[in-house]
Design an enzyme around this catalytic site. Structure first.
Site, PDB file in Angstrom:
ATOM      1  NE  ARG A 176      -5.131 -30.508  14.379  1.00  0.00           N
ATOM      2  CZ  ARG A 176      -6.464 -30.618  14.310  1.00  0.00           C
ATOM      3  NH1 ARG A 176      -7.175 -29.789  13.578  1.00  0.00           N
ATOM      4  NH2 ARG A 176      -7.080 -31.540  14.995  1.00  0.00           N
ATOM      5  CB  CYS A 224      -0.883 -34.680  17.830  1.00  0.00           C
ATOM      6  SG  CYS A 224      -2.145 -35.597  18.740  1.00  0.00           S
ATOM      7  CD  GLU A 294      -1.008 -31.187  15.232  1.00  0.00           C
ATOM      8  OE1 GLU A 294      -1.806 -32.038  14.803  1.00  0.00           O
ATOM      9  OE2 GLU A 294      -1.049 -30.722  16.382  1.00  0.00           O
TER      10      GLU A 294
END
Ligand code: EPU
Length: 310
Positions: A176, A224, A294
């Protein structure tokens, strides 16, 4: 020369950003730009550098929290035809097919268009919303794979206004994360493999169905909120900390998947941020794990713990 001088065709002021994000919260952008060509982007980034203005690129707003006060920055959206075009390479020879897409193309539609043709690679992104540029910038993915697995090269405009084509190693893909800070992604080429269309489509549907069953996709959220800590799942830890349903103003932790925060109508970015702060604190107290965000945050709001950890 003033920052906006001669850029009337692509610049506007005080664009409300809430309407551009999945959370549907947040204030305006000081400047909002819709460049038509890479040359426009080069000019914009050079002017931002010369006028010491921050430059941010907005994708579909699926992974973004904007401060209630908005952002004192230039926010660029790459939705002109030059940035949304998809091109399929020669599909008749060999097993490998190269496909290029502009950074502003909708990744979900693009991925499905490759799957329909029986091209394997992007089916792992089923159900992940975002533009091609946004998905690359954060190396989006899930338990079935991530976008870095199929990227051949990425074209970017650097803060000095120059266009470069980067290899995956130069992009610096990690979980990520990429090393693309300050660069504007303009497009990318993907290396896909020819397969039986029925098989690729079945895999896509299976991944899509896993996502719809395990995640609250029909509410205002940004996917998320936290990255998974090494070898574990943020959702599992938040769930075990008893935080499902925890509420702060108009924001609450999803009962369906604990790594999702849902923003009700009337919620503010401050509500979401306060809840993020509480989750980080309680998960840290309980399990000793400091969750890393995130979701991208634009503007001044920060959970206090995030500042300490940074
Ligand atoms: N779990 C719980 N409670 C919850 C949520 C999950 O106990 O509330 C457990 C699950 O039962 C499972 C484990 O935690 O045993 C992992 O859950 P899941 O399979 O849902 O995957 P995840 O690690 O939570 C990752 C990505 C998702 C992606 C899914 C599926 C991250 C941070 N998340 O979630 O990506 O959709 O895999 O591929 O990497 C996103 O990035 O925005 C995102 C949603």
């Amino acid at each position: 020369m003033g920052f906006s001088s001669g850029l009337d065709a692509i610049l506007s002021e005080a664009e409300p950003l809430a309407r551009h994000t999945w959370f549907k919260v947040g204030g305006p952008a000081r400047w909002f730009a819709r460049p038509r060509t890479p040359a426009d982007v080069s000019e914009l980034v050079r002017r931002c550098r010369d006028h010491r203005l921050d430059h941010l690129v907005l994708g579909l707003g699926a992974n973004l929290l904007v401060d209630d006060e908005g952002v004192d920055a230039v926010v660029t959206r790459l939705d002109a035809p030059h940035f949304t075009t998809v091109m399929f390479g020669d599909e008749r020879s060999g097993d490998e097919v190269l496909v290029s897409a502009g950074a502003g193309a909708d990744m979900a539609k693009f991925a499905w268009s490759t799957v329909k043709r029986g091209l394997r690679g992007l089916e792992v992104l089923a159900g992940i919303p975002g533009t091609v540029g946004g998905i690359i910038r954060m190396n989006a993915g899930g338990r079935f794979g991530c976008v870095a697995d199929t990227v051949r090269d990425v074209s970017v405009i650097m803060p000095d206004g120059r266009l470069h084509t980067l290899t995956p190693a130069q992009v610096g893909f990690a979980y990520r994360h990429t090393g693309l800070t300050g660069a504007v992604v303009c497009g990318a080429t993907f290396r896909l493999r020819r397969d039986d269309p029925a098989r690729v489509q079945a895999d896509y549907r299976e991944i899509w169905s896993y996502k719809t069953q395990s995640q609250p996709l029909k509410y205002h959220s940004a996917g998320c909120v936290f990255k998974n800590p090494a070898g574990d799942s943020a959702g599992r830890l938040i769930d075990r900390a008893g935080l499902k349903g925890a509420r702060q103003g108009g924001a609450y932790v999803s009962d369906h998947h604990a790594n999702f925060i849902i923003a009700d109508d009337g919620a503010s970015a401050a509500d979401v941020m306060a809840l993020i702060g509480r989750i980080r604190r309680e998960v840290h107290e309980r399990f000793g794990t400091l969750l890393e965000m995130e979701v991208q945050v634009w503007g001044r709001c920060r959970p206090p713990e995030a500042e300490q950890a940074a």
